[in-house]
Design a protein around this motif. Structure first.
Motif, short mmCIF file in Angstrom:
data_model
loop_
_atom_site.label_atom_id
_atom_site.label_comp_id
_atom_site.label_asym_id
_atom_site.label_seq_id
_atom_site.Cartn_x
_atom_site.Cartn_y
_atom_site.Cartn_z
N LYS A 139 7.68 -7.39 8.13
CA LYS A 139 7.58 -6.44 7.10
C LYS A 139 7.48 -6.71 5.68
O LYS A 139 6.58 -6.29 4.96
N VAL A 140 8.07 -7.97 5.31
CA VAL A 140 7.98 -8.45 4.19
C VAL A 140 6.47 -9.03 3.64
O VAL A 140 5.99 -8.91 2.94
N ILE A 141 6.03 -9.48 4.76
CA ILE A 141 4.69 -10.14 4.81
C ILE A 141 3.53 -9.02 4.39
O ILE A 141 2.77 -9.34 3.68
N VAL A 142 3.95 -8.04 5.16
CA VAL A 142 3.04 -6.87 5.20
C VAL A 142 2.93 -6.23 3.66
O VAL A 142 1.97 -5.96 3.32
N GLU A 143 4.14 -6.27 3.21
CA GLU A 143 4.38 -5.74 1.79
C GLU A 143 3.87 -6.54 0.62
O GLU A 143 3.42 -6.01 -0.39
N ASN A 144 3.69 -7.81 0.81
CA ASN A 144 3.25 -8.93 0.01
C ASN A 144 1.93 -9.36 0.05
O ASN A 144 1.17 -9.65 -1.10
N LEU A 145 1.37 -9.77 1.21
CA LEU A 145 0.27 -10.59 1.26
C LEU A 145 -0.88 -9.83 0.67
O LEU A 145 -1.79 -10.52 -0.10
N HIS A 146 -1.02 -8.44 0.66
CA HIS A 146 -2.36 -7.92 -0.02
C HIS A 146 -2.16 -7.79 -1.59
O HIS A 146 -3.36 -7.66 -2.25
N LEU A 147 -0.89 -8.48 -1.93
CA LEU A 147 -1.00 -8.58 -3.38
C LEU A 147 -1.42 -9.86 -3.86
O LEU A 147 -1.34 -10.17 -5.08
N SER A 148 -1.65 -10.96 -2.92
CA SER A 148 -2.09 -12.23 -3.23
C SER A 148 -3.35 -12.02 -4.40
O SER A 148 -4.35 -11.33 -4.12
#
Length: 256
Positions: A139-148
Motif C-alpha cells: 500500500k505504501v508503494i502504491v501511494e509513493n511510486l507514482h510520485l517518483s
C-alpha cells in the motif's frame, strides 16, 4: 559457505497485472507462501507498461504494471512444473490479469546477470527493507511510486520465506525483501530523486523487520546499520572490530 549443484533446468513463468492491483496480489501470494518450495524464486517488479499493454492500464495504474516472475530451479521439466503449480493456479486465472508467459527457458548465466538489466540510467540511489508485513508495504508503494521524479525508478519485491540462518554476520530476517533503485541521468536531478527515495523509505520504516546492509542508504540512515544484523551479532561484530582493529585501519560504521 554451502554450495549447491548447478540446476539442470531453469524455467520462468511471468504474470502481468495493472500496478494498482499490487496490494491484492501480495495478499494472495502471502496466503499461499507456505506452499511455495524454496527452489522457486518469486519476484515482483513494477516497470512502465510495455507498449502492447498501455491501453489496458487504468488511470490508477499510473502507466505501470506489476510483473510477477517465478523462476523454478529443478533437475527436469516435470519437477519444474510442480514447483510452478501453486503460483500458476493462483495467478493465471485471477481477474485483471493482462498476460501470462509459461515455461520460459532460462540459462544460468542470463539469470545471474538479470539484475543488471534493471539498471537503465547512469545515476542511481538505493534503499531497502526486510518485512513480514508485505500487504502494508504494498500500500505504501502504491501511494509513493507514482510520485517518483523519474519513470525509470522501480521497486523490487523478493519473497524469501521463513528462514533459519546459521551464525553469520548477515542475520537480519524478513519474509520479503523490498528494494528500490531510484534512477535518473541528469546530475541536476540528484537532489529531487534522492529526496523522493528518502521520503518513500521513511514511510516504509514502520513495517521493517530489518535491512540489507549492501543496499542501505548508509549516508542518510546510519541509525539503521545495527538493524542489518541481529542484536547479538551486531554486538559481536563491534567487539571483534574493537579487538582486532582498534586503530580503525579497515572500514567500519561510526554509529552513535
Amino acid at each position: 559457505m554451502k554450495c549447491y549443484e548447478k540446476p539442470k533446468v531453469i524455467t520462468t513463468n511471468n504474470y502481468m497485472f495493472g500496478f494498482a492491483a499490487l496490494p491484492r496480489l501480495v495478499e494472495h501470494l502471502n496466503s499461499i507462501s507456505r506452499k511455495i518450495d524454496r527452489s522457486l524464486q518469486v519476484m515482483l517488479t513494477m516497470p512502465a507498461a510495455p507498449g502492447s499493454q498501455k491501453n489496458n492500464c487504468r488511470p490508477e495504474d499510473h502507466g505501470r504494471v506489476v510483473v510477477i516472475s517465478a523462476v523454478a530451479f529443478s533437475n527436469n521439466h516435470v519437477a519444474g512444473e510442480r514447483l510452478h503449480a501453486p503460483l500458476d493456479e493462483l495467478f493465471s486465472s485471477m481477474p485483471g490479469i493482462m498476460s501470462v508467459e509459461r515455461g520460459v527457458a532460462t540459462d544460468f548465466e542470463s539469470f545471474y546477470n538479470n539484475s543488471s538489466l534493471m539498471q537503465t540510467c547512469s545515476r542511481w540511489s538505493s534503499d531497502n527493507i526486510l518485512t513480514n508485513d508485505i500487504v502494508s508495504v504494498a500500500k505504501v508503494i502504491v501511494e509513493n511510486l507514482h510520485l517518483s521524479p523519474s519513470p525509470e525508478s522501480q521497486p523490487l519485491i523478493v519473497w524469501q520465506g521463513i528462514r533459519e540462518l546459521p551464525d553469520a554476520a548477515y542475520s537480519a530476517v524478513g519474509d520479503y525483501y523490498v528494494s528500490t533503485y531510484a534512477q535518473w541521468d541528469d546530475k541536476e536531478s540528484d537532489e529531487v530523486n534522492m529526496n523522493w527515495l528518502y521520503r518513500f523509505y521513511a514511510d516504509l520504516q514502520a513495517h521493517a523487520s530489518g535491512f540489507y546492509i549492501n543496499e542501505l542508504d548508509r549516508e542518510r540512515r546510519p541509525e539503521n546499520i545495527p538493524i542489518c544484523y541481529s542484536g547479538d551479532n551486531w554486538k559481536k561484530l563491534m567487539s571483534l572490530k574493537g579487538k582486532y582493529d582498534p586503530e580503525h585501519v579497515f572500514l567500519g560504521f561510526d554509529v552513535k
